[in-house]
Design an enzyme around this catalytic site. Structure first.
Site, PDB file in Angstrom:
ATOM      1  N   ASP A 160       0.861  -1.174   0.000  1.00 56.58           N
ATOM      2  CA  ASP A 160       0.000   0.000   0.000  1.00 56.58           C
ATOM      3  C   ASP A 160       0.902   1.229   0.000  1.00 56.58           C
ATOM      4  OD1 ASP A 160      -2.737   1.228   0.647  1.00 56.58           O
ATOM      5  OD2 ASP A 160      -3.033  -0.888   1.164  1.00 56.58           O
ATOM      6  N   ASP A 209      -3.190   4.574  -2.208  1.00 57.34           N
ATOM      7  CA  ASP A 209      -4.293   5.044  -1.364  1.00 57.34           C
ATOM      8  C   ASP A 209      -4.790   6.418  -1.816  1.00 57.34           C
ATOM      9  OD1 ASP A 209      -5.709   4.498   1.232  1.00 57.34           O
ATOM     10  OD2 ASP A 209      -4.782   6.395   1.777  1.00 57.34           O
ATOM     11  N   GLU A 248      -6.622   4.021  -5.784  1.00 64.40           N
ATOM     12  CA  GLU A 248      -7.969   4.098  -5.197  1.00 64.40           C
ATOM     13  C   GLU A 248      -8.587   5.436  -5.616  1.00 64.40           C
ATOM     14  OE1 GLU A 248     -10.022   3.764  -0.815  1.00 64.40           O
ATOM     15  OE2 GLU A 248      -8.263   5.005  -1.137  1.00 64.40           O
TER      16      GLU A 248
END
Ligand code: NOJ
Length: 573
Positions: free
Chosen positions: A101, A207, A263
């Protein structure tokens, strides 16, 4: 002209791990890297070929690791940097890839950069975060604008020391980095990206990737008159410098041939999405859009009642993400129903009643495996894990998103029991907590998540249904949800062009009961029929010269009806 080979990540099947809840190897009640290491063969056996590990960086854990204190250090309860390097090596040894991530819209307020930034107005890192003076209305100090944060409240936090506000789109402990400052960007690339790329990671899930360029910082329109703070997602997402920032970031990634999946919330406009995922734009390889997972959400996510959506709206959301491949030949898309921010898909989209849950899990597996794009599977989804029950009380909800919402309802309703009951009902259906309970490994103490001799209890309460739903039992049972996922993933690989790359067409969008679609790739065609009800439905197979049943999720033959929650795939000629 030679056609370039396909990028590996298009055909990847990616298994997502939430480290705190996957497997606890040392009995402290929290999952860890050695726990992941001990289950690599299990993960491999599912048929996936890539692992995405949610943040395992050092963090005060206000938002479960999405508040990073040090990009270059593993969170000690999860292990050490050496453990991480060993894990990367062992994943590679099994022929799988690993994706981390990348959380660089914000850091923790305990990150050294922020501590410096907040120390004085003339600190060289002051401009690495977003500071603004107060506004005064009738002599009263108010934040620079009326934006509502993603976890409720204002996005601005007053800092006494330097008498200014800083921006935090998530909680106050997650200050937003200032991407307008090029020194900040270079530091991000070096510390958060290159550090781990040098250690062998194959890419990143990025993210909240569309929030780096904030755009217009003026007040958001009033959509919730009862509140001081207003939804501003369309202002702080997809700002004017996004393309420039992502291209620059991509230059670093390209040097390592690393993949990205960004995202991408608050972006229903497919043309805008295309700008991110068309290969020639050199920004991102693919994104997670929210069309499907936002289905049934209220205007403010939890302001809704369970299953507040229709099947046609679910199908339209899927069609919209599938449409990317048609809109541009160099674009790419994703297929997912679960992640650490979503409740369990069986509970949301089929039925978690004991007599239906297995069928529901298999139906969703069949549907997903027939859709185009890179496929993502979240830990426990392969077992058919479901939401925790209504009777668990509010103390079992640990996530800041859930607890803040419940507090907000209590305050706004003056503790009205009806309003609180409605809030809890909504959380039981949609809260992120449901995905974060310990993985059910076995019918054993702590569901096999922690060692049996462990004296600490797991950080979240394990589910009570491990006797009927656990990985060890399902590994030996080909009729289980896990057995079916293995079968479907093998079929997806065997018909890779058709299922991963084929064109999607919904044959009957308005049906409230069936989801019927075709996939087409050059001369091949598949027909997928999914019964999204708990009753038998007569099926109407389009007039074709020849049909061959490839799979029924309930192991049935080519009968003229679909059982409750049954899915089938036919190959057509
Ligand atoms: C999205 C992450 O998936 C979520 O878990 C987190 O709370 C926010 N971004 C903030 O980083």
């Amino acid at each position: 002209m030679t056609i370039p080979p396909r990028k590996w990540w298009k055909d990847a099947i990616i298994y997502q791990i939430y480290p705190a809840s996957f497997k606890d190897s040392n009995g402290d009640g929290v999952g860890d890297l050695n726990g992941i290491l001990s289950e690599l063969d299990y993960i491999h056996s599912i048929g996936v070929n890539t692992i995405w590990i949610c943040p395992m960086y050092d963090s005060p854990q206000v938002d479960m690791g999405y508040d990073i204190r040090d990009y270059e250090k593993v969170y000690p309860p999860y292990g050490t940097n050496e453990d991480m390097e060993r894990l990367i090596g062992e994943i590679h040894k099994r022929g799988m890839r690993v994706v981390l991530d990348l959380v660089v819209n914000h850091t923790s307020d305990q990150h050294a950069w922020f501590r410096e930034s907040r120390s004085s107005k003339d600190n060289p890192k002051r401009d690495w975060y977003i500071w603004r003076p107060a506004r005064y209305v009738d002599g009263k100090r108010v934040p620079p604008n009326n934006w509502l944060g993603n976890f409720g409240g204002s996005v601005w936090q007053w800092d006494d020391l330097t008498q200014e506000y800083y921006l935090h789109l998530f909680c106050p402990e997650q200050p937003d980095l200032n991407w307008e400052n090029s020194a900040t960007r270079q530091a991000i690339y070096k510390s958060a990206m290159e550090f781990w790329l040098e250690r062998g990671v194959d890419g990143f899930r990025v993210d909240t990737v569309n929030m780096y360029s904030k755009g217009d910082m003026s007040d958001a329109p009033i959509t919730d008159p009862g509140s001081e703070w207003q939804f501003a997602g369309y202002q702080y997402c997809n700002g004017p410098r996004m393309a420039e920032f992502l291209r620059e970031m991509n230059e670093v990634l390209e040097r390592y041939d690393a993949m990205t999946v960004g995202e991408c919330p608050h972006t229903p406009d497919m043309e805008r999405v295309l700008q991110y995922v068309s290969a020639k734009a050199k920004q991102l390889n693919m994104v997670f859009q929210f069309d499907v997972v936002d289905i049934g959400h209220g205007p403010y996510k939890f302001q809704t009642t369970p299953k507040n959506y229709t099947l046609p709206s679910f199908k339209r959301a899927i069609a919209s993400t599938q449409s990317l491949l048609r809109r541009a030949p160099d674009a790419w898309t994703t297929v997912f129903l679960e992640n650490h921010d979503q409740a369990r898909s069986i509970s949301r989209f089929t039925s978690d009643a004991p007599q239906h849950r297995v069928a529901g899990g298999k139906l969703l597996s069949l549907m997903m495996c027939a859709l185009s794009g890179t496929l993502f599977l979240y830990q426990g989804q392969e077992l058919g894990m479901i939401n925790f029950p209504e009777r668990w009380d509010m103390s079992e909800y640990k996530d800041i998103d859930s607890t803040n919402y419940y507090k907000m309802v209590a305050e706004r309703s003056n503790n009205d029991p009806e309003a609180l009951a409605a809030a809890k009902k909504s959380l039981q259906h949609l809260a992120r907590d449901h995905a974060r309970v310990p993985m059910s490994w076995a019918d054993a103490p702590f569901n096999g998540f922690s060692p049996p001799e462990s004296t600490s209890t797991p950080w979240m309460r394990p589910l009570e249904d491990a006797a009927t739903c656990n990985a060890r039992q399902q590994a030996g049972d080909k009729d289980s949800v896990l057995g079916f996922w293995k079968k479907m993933l093998a079929l997806r690989r065997a018909h890779n062009d058709l299922f991963v790359h084929g064109e999607f067409d919904d044959l009957d969008v308005e049906s409230e009961e069936l989801f019927v679609f075709t996939k087409t790739w050059r001369g091949e065609k598949a027909l997928v029929m999914c019964n999204f009800t708990d009753k038998v439905v007569q099926m109407e197979v389009p007039d074709v010269s020849k049909r061959e049943l490839l799979v029924s999720s309930l192991g049935r033959g080519d009968e003229e009806n679909l059982e409750a929650w049954e899915g089938r795939v036919y190959l057509l000629a």
